[in-house]
Design a protein around this motif. Structure first.
Motif, PDB file in Angstrom:
ATOM      1  N   THR A  18       0.862  -1.182   0.000  1.00  0.00           N
ATOM      2  CA  THR A  18       0.000   0.000   0.000  1.00  0.00           C
ATOM      3  C   THR A  18       0.895   1.227   0.000  1.00  0.00           C
ATOM      4  N   THR A  19       0.564   2.195  -0.801  1.00  0.00           N
ATOM      5  CA  THR A  19       1.361   3.408  -0.902  1.00  0.00           C
ATOM      6  C   THR A  19       0.520   4.502  -1.529  1.00  0.00           C
ATOM      7  N   ALA A  20       0.940   5.745  -1.336  1.00  0.00           N
ATOM      8  CA  ALA A  20       0.231   6.856  -1.964  1.00  0.00           C
ATOM      9  C   ALA A  20       0.383   6.767  -3.475  1.00  0.00           C
ATOM     10  N   ILE A  21      -0.532   7.394  -4.186  1.00  0.00           N
ATOM     11  CA  ILE A  21      -0.542   7.305  -5.638  1.00  0.00           C
ATOM     12  C   ILE A  21       0.769   7.810  -6.234  1.00  0.00           C
ATOM     13  N   ARG A  22       1.286   7.052  -7.188  1.00  0.00           N
ATOM     14  CA  ARG A  22       2.526   7.396  -7.871  1.00  0.00           C
ATOM     15  C   ARG A  22       2.325   7.230  -9.369  1.00  0.00           C
ATOM     16  N   GLY A  23       3.136   7.912 -10.158  1.00  0.00           N
ATOM     17  CA  GLY A  23       3.070   7.732 -11.596  1.00  0.00           C
ATOM     18  C   GLY A  23       2.670   8.992 -12.323  1.00  0.00           C
ATOM     19  N   THR A  24       2.366   8.833 -13.610  1.00  0.00           N
ATOM     20  CA  THR A  24       2.052   9.949 -14.490  1.00  0.00           C
ATOM     21  C   THR A  24       0.663   9.779 -15.070  1.00  0.00           C
ATOM     22  N   LYS A  25      -0.105  10.872 -15.089  1.00  0.00           N
ATOM     23  CA  LYS A  25      -1.462  10.844 -15.616  1.00  0.00           C
ATOM     24  C   LYS A  25      -1.483  10.230 -17.012  1.00  0.00           C
ATOM     25  N   GLY A  26      -2.427   9.338 -17.236  1.00  0.00           N
ATOM     26  CA  GLY A  26      -2.539   8.662 -18.520  1.00  0.00           C
ATOM     27  C   GLY A  26      -1.964   7.264 -18.498  1.00  0.00           C
ATOM     28  N   TYR A  27      -1.025   7.024 -17.565  1.00  0.00           N
ATOM     29  CA  TYR A  27      -0.380   5.711 -17.456  1.00  0.00           C
ATOM     30  C   TYR A  27      -0.695   5.028 -16.126  1.00  0.00           C
ATOM     31  N   VAL A  28      -1.459   5.703 -15.284  1.00  0.00           N
ATOM     32  CA  VAL A  28      -1.720   5.215 -13.921  1.00  0.00           C
ATOM     33  C   VAL A  28      -2.869   4.218 -13.921  1.00  0.00           C
ATOM     34  N   ALA A  29      -2.640   3.056 -13.332  1.00  0.00           N
ATOM     35  CA  ALA A  29      -3.645   1.998 -13.279  1.00  0.00           C
ATOM     36  C   ALA A  29      -4.832   2.399 -12.401  1.00  0.00           C
ATOM     37  N   PRO A  30      -6.049   1.897 -12.707  1.00  0.00           N
ATOM     38  CA  PRO A  30      -7.259   2.295 -11.970  1.00  0.00           C
ATOM     39  C   PRO A  30      -7.198   2.007 -10.479  1.00  0.00           C
ATOM     40  N   GLU A  31      -6.474   0.942 -10.066  1.00  0.00           N
ATOM     41  CA  GLU A  31      -6.485   0.581  -8.644  1.00  0.00           C
ATOM     42  C   GLU A  31      -5.839   1.636  -7.757  1.00  0.00           C
ATOM     43  N   TRP A  32      -4.995   2.501  -8.332  1.00  0.00           N
ATOM     44  CA  TRP A  32      -4.425   3.585  -7.541  1.00  0.00           C
ATOM     45  C   TRP A  32      -5.515   4.483  -6.955  1.00  0.00           C
ATOM     46  N   PHE A  33      -6.646   4.589  -7.661  1.00  0.00           N
ATOM     47  CA  PHE A  33      -7.715   5.493  -7.242  1.00  0.00           C
ATOM     48  C   PHE A  33      -8.788   4.785  -6.412  1.00  0.00           C
ATOM     49  N   LYS A  34      -8.618   3.497  -6.127  1.00  0.00           N
ATOM     50  CA  LYS A  34      -9.669   2.715  -5.471  1.00  0.00           C
ATOM     51  C   LYS A  34      -9.256   2.181  -4.110  1.00  0.00           C
ATOM     52  N   ASN A  35      -8.181   2.705  -3.535  1.00  0.00           N
ATOM     53  CA  ASN A  35      -7.690   2.240  -2.228  1.00  0.00           C
ATOM     54  C   ASN A  35      -7.445   0.735  -2.217  1.00  0.00           C
ATOM     55  N   MET A  36      -7.028   0.189  -3.370  1.00  0.00           N
ATOM     56  CA  MET A  36      -6.712  -1.235  -3.463  1.00  0.00           C
ATOM     57  C   MET A  36      -5.221  -1.442  -3.220  1.00  0.00           C
ATOM     58  N   ALA A  37      -4.866  -2.672  -2.850  1.00  0.00           N
ATOM     59  CA  ALA A  37      -3.452  -3.000  -2.701  1.00  0.00           C
ATOM     60  C   ALA A  37      -2.763  -2.872  -4.057  1.00  0.00           C
ATOM     61  N   ILE A  38      -1.510  -2.436  -4.046  1.00  0.00           N
ATOM     62  CA  ILE A  38      -0.759  -2.210  -5.272  1.00  0.00           C
ATOM     63  C   ILE A  38       0.166  -3.401  -5.516  1.00  0.00           C
ATOM     64  N   THR A  39       0.150  -3.919  -6.744  1.00  0.00           N
ATOM     65  CA  THR A  39       0.978  -5.056  -7.127  1.00  0.00           C
ATOM     66  C   THR A  39       1.766  -4.699  -8.380  1.00  0.00           C
ATOM     67  N   ILE A  40       2.548  -5.657  -8.875  1.00  0.00           N
ATOM     68  CA  ILE A  40       3.308  -5.440 -10.104  1.00  0.00           C
ATOM     69  C   ILE A  40       2.389  -5.213 -11.302  1.00  0.00           C
ATOM     70  N   LYS A  41       1.106  -5.513 -11.144  1.00  0.00           N
ATOM     71  CA  LYS A  41       0.170  -5.338 -12.254  1.00  0.00           C
ATOM     72  C   LYS A  41      -0.046  -3.859 -12.611  1.00  0.00           C
ATOM     73  N   VAL A  42       0.343  -2.920 -11.729  1.00  0.00           N
ATOM     74  CA  VAL A  42       0.235  -1.504 -12.103  1.00  0.00           C
ATOM     75  C   VAL A  42       1.223  -1.181 -13.218  1.00  0.00           C
ATOM     76  N   ASP A  43       2.380  -1.841 -13.193  1.00  0.00           N
ATOM     77  CA  ASP A  43       3.355  -1.664 -14.270  1.00  0.00           C
ATOM     78  C   ASP A  43       2.866  -2.293 -15.568  1.00  0.00           C
ATOM     79  N   VAL A  44       2.146  -3.411 -15.449  1.00  0.00           N
ATOM     80  CA  VAL A  44       1.596  -4.070 -16.641  1.00  0.00           C
ATOM     81  C   VAL A  44       0.608  -3.136 -17.330  1.00  0.00           C
ATOM     82  N   TYR A  45      -0.216  -2.459 -16.540  1.00  0.00           N
ATOM     83  CA  TYR A  45      -1.175  -1.501 -17.109  1.00  0.00           C
ATOM     84  C   TYR A  45      -0.426  -0.376 -17.834  1.00  0.00           C
ATOM     85  N   SER A  46       0.562   0.199 -17.182  1.00  0.00           N
ATOM     86  CA  SER A  46       1.326   1.285 -17.806  1.00  0.00           C
ATOM     87  C   SER A  46       1.997   0.821 -19.090  1.00  0.00           C
TER      88      SER A  46
END
Length: 460
Positions: free
Chosen positions: A328-356
């Motif tokens: 769990t961490t505060a939102i990171r990244g750049t608009k347009g490449y940020v995975a939806p789970e960052w905005f849903k208080n969900m646990a963050i996994t390597i899948k955020v990089d897959v989305y980007s």
């Protein structure tokens, strides 16, 4: 009060009306007179509300039946506390807060013992007020502010609130326990803003958290060694001076290469995309300390002398422990490449990089940015939406109609579009691991038909 004046024109009257309106709205608080007090009771928590009604001050009941003199957002169901006076010394029911005749704001327990006080001497305080900004002030008769909660923050900074030198903000212990917790945010006398861990349950700072993270990231990146990652040559970590030194990449960033007037050929583009995928796979699955990059985008992909991609800029990266798959961490990244789970208080996994990576892959295929306002048709503005519409309607040629080479190999274009659509699924569990992405890109496995990126009823 009477006014003796003559208005020379309607416009002057209008200006005077605005002045009166401004004067009225500027006084946006309800005064608390000297000598008034308020008792902590279960059914009577609000002492005063701001004129707007956005904020209230009074006693809030916390864990273990304790009460805190607090300021909170009063128009939302959660009644989120933004300031408290006696955060480490909750009082019992029947305790009071009083603005004394001497001008002190004090909290006393049931036995009359003083638990908290705003100021210790008579300073000419005439009244207290809760402003529309959420600032509780003690002011003199001429409205000079002599004390204010904004200069004594606890765990929250509100809009218009500023931090002075040596000011600190300490996180609360848990979601429902507002006593001092593990982290301290401090503006030091040298002007540096640092996040410290504390010697819990005491408030003294132990170590600068960001400095500790910097050292951990340097160690992890320094141990990584892959042809598609930039190589760390050295670093500086002297006091507040921190610097990473990477190898020089002569051909600049992928963004510079990709978004120029003359398109690079499809073969080069897909070769670069495969290299990025291999670099991410190493970070996620092969590195000794697994790393979530958190900011994959063309600007952070550098090209060496042979135009091979190197993933760079690990400033926002998140390290995972060996036994850890999510964080769990505060939102990171750049608009347009940020995975939806960052905005849903969900646990963050390597899948955020897959989305980007999926968004980046679409940009690689189409040689355009993920959002462009200057387009012929409105539906083309958001690349991901336009690509899926073209895929569903069988009009993928619209994406590359100015690319002669790509137009001759629409089978390859379609395969890479399908892979990208899998990567940008809204449900993280539907996104493939980067190893699977590589297998699909290389043709080792078939690419299944992807669902709508917003669907949650399919799996791969």
């Amino acid at each position: 009060m009477a006014f003796d004046f003559k208005l020379q024109c309607p416009f002057c009257f209008f200006l005077f009306f605005l002045l009166l309106l401004y004067t009225t709205t500027a006084q946006s608080y309800s005064n608390i007179s000297l000598g008034l007090s308020f008792v902590a009771q279960d059914d009577n928590l609000v002492w005063r509300a701001s004129r707007s009604g956005d904020f209230a001050v009074g006693f809030r009941k916390m864990e273990m039946d304790g009460f805190l003199l607090s300021i909170w957002f009063d128009k939302i169901p959660e009644k989120t506390v933004v300031w408290s006076a006696n955060r480490n010394d909750p009082v019992e029911k029947g305790s009071i807060v009083e603005l004394t005749t001497g001008g002190n704001l004090v909290v006393k327990d049931q036995k009359g013992r003083q638990i908290w006080s705003s100021i210790s001497a008579d300073t000419g305080v005439s009244y207290a007020a809760l402003l529309d900004t959420g600032n509780l002030v003690l002011a003199s008769q001429d409205n000079t502010i002599l004390w204010q909660s904004f200069e004594n923050p606890t765990d929250t900074l509100l809009p218009t609130q500023t931090m002075k030198l040596d000011t600190q903000v300490i996180a609360h212990y848990t979601e429902t326990n507002y006593s001092s917790g593990r982290y301290k945010f401090m503006l030091q006398r040298d002007g540096n803003l640092l996040l410290y861990t504390t010697n819990f349950p005491f408030n003294d700072a132990v170590a600068a958290y960001w400095s500790t993270q910097f050292k951990a990231e340097v160690a992890a990146i320094g141990r990584s060694n892959h042809k598609n990652l930039v190589h760390l040559l050295g670093y500086c970590n002297e006091g507040q001076n921190r610097l990473l030194v990477y190898e020089y990449m002569r051909n600049g960033s992928l963004a510079k290469f990709l978004f120029k007037i003359s398109r690079p050929n499809l073969y080069e583009r897909t070769r670069i995309a495969l290299g990025i995928a291999e670099g991410l796979c190493y970070l996620h699955e092969q590195c000794s300390s697994r790393i979530i990059h958190c900011d994959i985008k063309p600007e952070n992909i550098l090209l060496d002398d042979t135009f091979s991609p190197r993933i760079s800029d690990f400033g926002l990266s998140k390290l995972l422990k060996n036994d850890q798959s999510r964080t769990t961490t505060a939102i990171r990244g750049t608009k347009g490449y940020v995975a939806p789970e960052w905005f849903k208080n969900m646990a963050i996994t390597i899948k955020v990089d897959v989305y980007s990576f999926g968004i980046l892959l679409l940009e690689v295929i189409c040689c355009r940015k993920n959002f462009e306002q200057d387009v012929e048709e409105e539906e083309e503005m958001i690349l991901a939406d336009w690509v899926y519409d073209c895929y569903k309607s069988g009009t993928l040629h619209c994406l590359v109609e100015k690319d002669e080479e790509a137009m001759k190999d629409m089978k390859k274009v379609k395969k890479f579009v399908m892979i990208a659509i899998w990567c940008i699924q809204e449900d993280p569990s539907l996104r493939p691991m980067m190893k699977k992405v590589i297998q699909m890109m290389e043709g080792a496995v078939e690419v299944p038909v992807p669902p709508d990126p917003n669907s949650i009823f399919s799996s791969i």
